[in-house]
Design an enzyme around this catalytic site. Structure first.
Site, PDB file in Angstrom:
ATOM      1  N   SER A   1      37.640  48.882  38.388  1.00 30.21           N
ATOM      2  CA  SER A   1      38.919  48.731  39.061  1.00 30.21           C
ATOM      3  C   SER A   1      39.893  49.446  38.383  1.00 30.21           C
ATOM      4  CB  SER A   1      39.037  46.975  39.146  1.00 30.21           C
ATOM      5  OG  SER A   1      40.359  47.024  39.934  1.00 30.21           O
TER       6      SER A   1
ATOM      7  N   TYR B   1      41.307  39.486  34.391  1.00 28.01           N
ATOM      8  CA  TYR B   1      40.399  40.429  35.207  1.00 28.01           C
ATOM      9  C   TYR B   1      40.922  41.672  34.872  1.00 28.01           C
ATOM     10  CZ  TYR B   1      38.643  42.744  39.191  1.00 28.01           C
ATOM     11  OH  TYR B   1      38.110  43.762  39.997  1.00 28.01           O
TER      12      TYR B   1
END
Length: 250
Positions: free
Chosen positions: A147, A160
């Site tokens: 990501s 995350y």
């Protein structure tokens, strides 16, 4: 060679294969001629549902918990026994728990450990389990789904972001360690138009799309196209991070 023959004779394992990105990857890899092992996190019925949508034959449906290395070892053995071994591994399994970055107390040790275990250690454990198969033919491929949170530090939680940054660095280290028999590439999407993050509604998505230079969110198909390119046209690339974000990182 037609598109449906690009990966003829190859076996691709897609972890997280019942999710939006994973299912899209499984479809494009199957359309390119690969036999696909669709792997759901725990529910084989979800993997089976995706398998039924794939063109061609010889696909498999499995369940494995990426946080459990023994489960991944059993998966690797099943793929070897039933499909003849893996040539391509797509690490698209992942999880998150939304926590405001400024709320340090809400990001508990339990949440932090779970996110890093699934997103980063799980990807490594999958590579470890499948490396003998991937390297056997001298042209193995690992594609990790990361990501842009890894570099922008904007994401559903600090944990995350950290897990995806770890995945990026791990991909580079594995690319050196496993060369030349296995290539390792990382695909790094922006905000993906799925329900992966709980609590994000349509108005939130529209706001994010308007702030993206190409004026839409990343689709699962966009990510899958990049994964397919890693397996076909980017044959001399390894250790790289490929951003698929519509310019959102700019």
């Amino acid at each position: 060679m037609t598109t449906s023959e690009l990966l003829a004779g190859k076996v691709a394992v897609v972890l997280g294969g019942s999710g939006g990105i994973g299912a899209a990857c499984a479809l494009l890899l199957a359309q390119a001629g690969a036999r696909v092992a669709v792997v759901a996190s725990r529910d084989p019925a979800k993997a089976e549902a995706v398998r039924h949508t794939l063109p061609g034959s010889g696909h498999g449906a499995y369940a494995a918990a990426v946080e459990d290395s023994a489960s991944l070892a059993r998966l690797a053995e099943a793929v070897r026994a039933e499909l003849g071994g893996a040539d391509i591994l797509v690490n698209s399994a992942g999880m998150t728990r939304p926590v405001a970055h400024g709320d340090l107390d809400a990001l508990t040790d339990e949440i932090f450990d779970q996110v890093l275990t699934v997103n980063c250690r799980g990807a490594f454990a999958a590579v470890r389990a499948f490396a003998p198969q991937l390297g056997a033919g001298g042209e193995g491929l690992v594609v990790n789904i990361s990501s842009i949170a890894a570099t922008t530090a904007v994401g559903s939680s600090i944990a995350y972001c950290a897990s995806k940054a770890g995945m990026d660095v791990m991909g580079a280290a594995l690319a050196r360690a496993l060369a030349p028999s296995i290539r390792v590439l990382t695909v790094s999407p922006g905000v993906v138009d799925t329900d992966f993050v709980p609590g994000r509604d349509r108005s939130w998505s529209e706001k994010q799309a308007s702030a993206t230079p190409l004026r839409r969110l990343t689709s699962p198909h966009d990510v899958a196209q990049a994964v397919l390119a890693c397996a076909t046209s980017l044959a001399f690339s390894t250790g790289s991070v490929i951003q698929v974000d519509g310019g959102r990182h700019l």
